[in-house]
Design a protein around this motif. Sequence first.
Motif, PDB file in Angstrom:
ATOM      1  N   VAL A 214      -0.818 -12.489  -9.680  1.00  0.00           N
ATOM      2  CA  VAL A 214      -1.005 -11.928  -8.349  1.00  0.00           C
ATOM      3  C   VAL A 214       0.373 -11.849  -7.713  1.00  0.00           C
ATOM      4  O   VAL A 214       1.081 -12.854  -7.627  1.00  0.00           O
ATOM      5  N   ALA A 215       0.779 -10.651  -7.280  1.00  0.00           N
ATOM      6  CA  ALA A 215       2.126 -10.460  -6.759  1.00  0.00           C
ATOM      7  C   ALA A 215       2.097  -9.763  -5.410  1.00  0.00           C
ATOM      8  O   ALA A 215       1.207  -8.962  -5.119  1.00  0.00           O
ATOM      9  N   GLY A 216       3.118 -10.082  -4.592  1.00  0.00           N
ATOM     10  CA  GLY A 216       3.280  -9.439  -3.293  1.00  0.00           C
ATOM     11  C   GLY A 216       4.699  -8.922  -3.143  1.00  0.00           C
ATOM     12  O   GLY A 216       5.653  -9.519  -3.652  1.00  0.00           O
ATOM     13  N   LEU A 217       4.831  -7.800  -2.439  1.00  0.00           N
ATOM     14  CA  LEU A 217       6.114  -7.129  -2.255  1.00  0.00           C
ATOM     15  C   LEU A 217       6.333  -6.897  -0.769  1.00  0.00           C
ATOM     16  O   LEU A 217       5.485  -6.316  -0.093  1.00  0.00           O
ATOM     17  N   PHE A 218       7.472  -7.381  -0.246  1.00  0.00           N
ATOM     18  CA  PHE A 218       7.799  -7.223   1.167  1.00  0.00           C
ATOM     19  C   PHE A 218       9.142  -6.515   1.272  1.00  0.00           C
ATOM     20  O   PHE A 218      10.140  -6.984   0.720  1.00  0.00           O
ATOM     21  N   ARG A 219       9.176  -5.352   1.980  1.00  0.00           N
ATOM     22  CA  ARG A 219      10.393  -4.544   2.032  1.00  0.00           C
ATOM     23  C   ARG A 219      10.640  -3.993   3.431  1.00  0.00           C
ATOM     24  O   ARG A 219       9.712  -3.889   4.241  1.00  0.00           O
ATOM     25  N   GLU A 220      11.891  -3.615   3.661  1.00  0.00           N
ATOM     26  CA  GLU A 220      12.243  -2.849   4.848  1.00  0.00           C
ATOM     27  C   GLU A 220      12.685  -1.472   4.379  1.00  0.00           C
ATOM     28  O   GLU A 220      13.707  -1.334   3.709  1.00  0.00           O
ATOM     29  N   LEU A 221      11.900  -0.442   4.716  1.00  0.00           N
ATOM     30  CA  LEU A 221      12.222   0.922   4.322  1.00  0.00           C
ATOM     31  C   LEU A 221      13.024   1.602   5.424  1.00  0.00           C
ATOM     32  O   LEU A 221      12.716   1.463   6.611  1.00  0.00           O
ATOM     33  N   ASN A 222      14.063   2.335   5.038  1.00  0.00           N
ATOM     34  CA  ASN A 222      14.968   2.963   5.994  1.00  0.00           C
ATOM     35  C   ASN A 222      14.853   4.472   5.946  1.00  0.00           C
ATOM     36  O   ASN A 222      14.669   5.068   4.883  1.00  0.00           O
ATOM     37  N   PHE A 223      14.991   5.119   7.110  1.00  0.00           N
ATOM     38  CA  PHE A 223      14.871   6.561   7.239  1.00  0.00           C
ATOM     39  C   PHE A 223      16.201   7.173   7.671  1.00  0.00           C
ATOM     40  O   PHE A 223      17.074   6.486   8.205  1.00  0.00           O
ATOM     41  N   ASN A 224      16.333   8.476   7.475  1.00  0.00           N
ATOM     42  CA  ASN A 224      17.582   9.169   7.802  1.00  0.00           C
ATOM     43  C   ASN A 224      17.948   9.090   9.277  1.00  0.00           C
ATOM     44  O   ASN A 224      19.125   9.128   9.631  1.00  0.00           O
ATOM     45  N   ASP A 225      16.945   9.013  10.147  1.00  0.00           N
ATOM     46  CA  ASP A 225      17.238   8.992  11.585  1.00  0.00           C
ATOM     47  C   ASP A 225      17.622   7.610  12.089  1.00  0.00           C
ATOM     48  O   ASP A 225      17.805   7.402  13.294  1.00  0.00           O
ATOM     49  N   GLY A 226      17.725   6.641  11.173  1.00  0.00           N
ATOM     50  CA  GLY A 226      18.127   5.292  11.558  1.00  0.00           C
ATOM     51  C   GLY A 226      16.978   4.341  11.775  1.00  0.00           C
ATOM     52  O   GLY A 226      17.186   3.128  11.906  1.00  0.00           O
ATOM     53  N   ASP A 227      15.749   4.855  11.826  1.00  0.00           N
ATOM     54  CA  ASP A 227      14.580   3.978  11.985  1.00  0.00           C
ATOM     55  C   ASP A 227      14.292   3.239  10.679  1.00  0.00           C
ATOM     56  O   ASP A 227      14.732   3.629   9.602  1.00  0.00           O
ATOM     57  N   SER A 228      13.516   2.182  10.786  1.00  0.00           N
ATOM     58  CA  SER A 228      13.082   1.431   9.607  1.00  0.00           C
ATOM     59  C   SER A 228      11.648   0.988   9.808  1.00  0.00           C
ATOM     60  O   SER A 228      11.141   0.976  10.938  1.00  0.00           O
ATOM     61  N   GLU A 229      11.001   0.651   8.719  1.00  0.00           N
ATOM     62  CA  GLU A 229       9.599   0.238   8.778  1.00  0.00           C
ATOM     63  C   GLU A 229       9.338  -0.839   7.746  1.00  0.00           C
ATOM     64  O   GLU A 229       9.819  -0.757   6.608  1.00  0.00           O
ATOM     65  N   THR A 230       8.589  -1.847   8.131  1.00  0.00           N
ATOM     66  CA  THR A 230       8.219  -2.910   7.202  1.00  0.00           C
ATOM     67  C   THR A 230       7.146  -2.401   6.251  1.00  0.00           C
ATOM     68  O   THR A 230       6.198  -1.720   6.667  1.00  0.00           O
ATOM     69  N   ALA A 231       7.304  -2.693   4.973  1.00  0.00           N
ATOM     70  CA  ALA A 231       6.366  -2.206   3.958  1.00  0.00           C
ATOM     71  C   ALA A 231       5.883  -3.375   3.104  1.00  0.00           C
ATOM     72  O   ALA A 231       6.664  -4.269   2.764  1.00  0.00           O
ATOM     73  N   VAL A 232       4.607  -3.336   2.762  1.00  0.00           N
ATOM     74  CA  VAL A 232       3.995  -4.412   1.982  1.00  0.00           C
ATOM     75  C   VAL A 232       3.175  -3.809   0.834  1.00  0.00           C
ATOM     76  O   VAL A 232       2.432  -2.840   1.040  1.00  0.00           O
ATOM     77  N   GLY A 233       3.315  -4.369  -0.359  1.00  0.00           N
ATOM     78  CA  GLY A 233       2.516  -3.954  -1.499  1.00  0.00           C
ATOM     79  C   GLY A 233       1.948  -5.153  -2.227  1.00  0.00           C
ATOM     80  O   GLY A 233       2.514  -6.248  -2.163  1.00  0.00           O
ATOM     81  N   VAL A 234       0.831  -4.963  -2.916  1.00  0.00           N
ATOM     82  CA  VAL A 234       0.204  -6.059  -3.653  1.00  0.00           C
ATOM     83  C   VAL A 234      -0.146  -5.589  -5.062  1.00  0.00           C
ATOM     84  O   VAL A 234      -0.323  -4.395  -5.312  1.00  0.00           O
ATOM     85  N   SER A 235      -0.257  -6.555  -5.969  1.00  0.00           N
ATOM     86  CA  SER A 235      -0.558  -6.246  -7.365  1.00  0.00           C
ATOM     87  C   SER A 235      -1.356  -7.375  -8.000  1.00  0.00           C
ATOM     88  O   SER A 235      -1.092  -8.554  -7.741  1.00  0.00           O
ATOM     89  N   VAL A 236      -2.326  -6.991  -8.812  1.00  0.00           N
ATOM     90  CA  VAL A 236      -3.039  -7.941  -9.678  1.00  0.00           C
ATOM     91  C   VAL A 236      -2.990  -7.360 -11.080  1.00  0.00           C
ATOM     92  O   VAL A 236      -3.328  -6.185 -11.292  1.00  0.00           O
TER      93      VAL A 236
END
Length: 354
Positions: A214-236
């Motif tokens: 069971v795995a979890g992924l936590f990331r900060e994704l960045n956009f060209n306009d300078g904004d960013s967004e928290t991203a989460v993924g899961v895996s079994v």
Amino acid sequence: MMKTFKKTLLATSMLAFTGLANAAYEIKLSEEDKITFGGFIKVDYRHVDGNVGYRDFWIGGGSVLAEDKSQTKFFANESRINMKFVHGEVTGFVEMDFYGGGGNEIISNSSHPRLRHAFIKYQDFTFGQTWTTFMNTSALAETADFAGPMVGEAFVRNTMVRYKMGGLEVALENPESWGNDGIDDSPDADPASDDMPDIVAKYTFKGDWGNVSVAGLFRELNFNDGDSETAVGVSVAGKIKTIGKDDFRFQVHAGNTGRYVGVTAAPDVYNGEAEESTSYMAAYRHYWTEDTRSSVFYGYIETEESDRERVQYGVNIFKNYTPKLSFGFEVGQFEMKDADADSVYAQVSAKYVL
């Protein structure tokens, strides 16, 4: 001095020849130091027919053709070599294959080496480039097509720092917000500067029955306009032993997994949004005899923002003629349903494990 040199040379030669009976060739330099050489030679014949352009192996992306075309190719690029260096508690490992580009089919068929793995292990730590912690390598199907139905698999090599304690693994891995907001979603696109490492955690349950992670992924994704967004993924994912030597392998992924799953099927960012995807892979391997086996497999991914739907499925048979030499045959289909395109393929492989 000459007598000592001859003795050393003789001992080294004997160790090298002794390694011929093992899975790799090992040379012991001292009580704490040894070098191991390994890898394999793999030769493939591949025929593809349809309106998805020919590839040596299928990934999540593809070129849609105006009409159906057929192509046949013989190649040996998947062949790889590796070396492991051990000094007490420190291990260094490096591996290359020959998918690095270059060469031609007119004269020499030369291909450039490509770095796959390069890492250092010390006690419970790993430093360097290897399979992402988000990935369960035992849950990959056995296929002639390199890595099989990658549309439904976690399949990424990252440079990282990883700590392992029992079944728990935690890592900081190289970040990359791929997709360029949908303007250019080629693998070379670089939308923004990523300043926060990807954080990955995985726990693997193991037993005589096999394993499940069971795995979890936590990331900060960045956009060209300078904004960013928290991203989460899961895996079994896992590999379950069934009857005799048979096994069932599976993977299920959901969330903002992006480039970690599907190999270019799902971008990280698309049209100013963090991409979401759902994917899965299932494979059953059956042993007909001690040296003959088959796998049937199916992989699928669909994305929300870019509205992609990709499928690969197939069946194969492999036979070991010696403990190190095997031959295989596989047929299957790759579909880009969102583009109304598909191709069938047949592949014959010969593999000699060093």
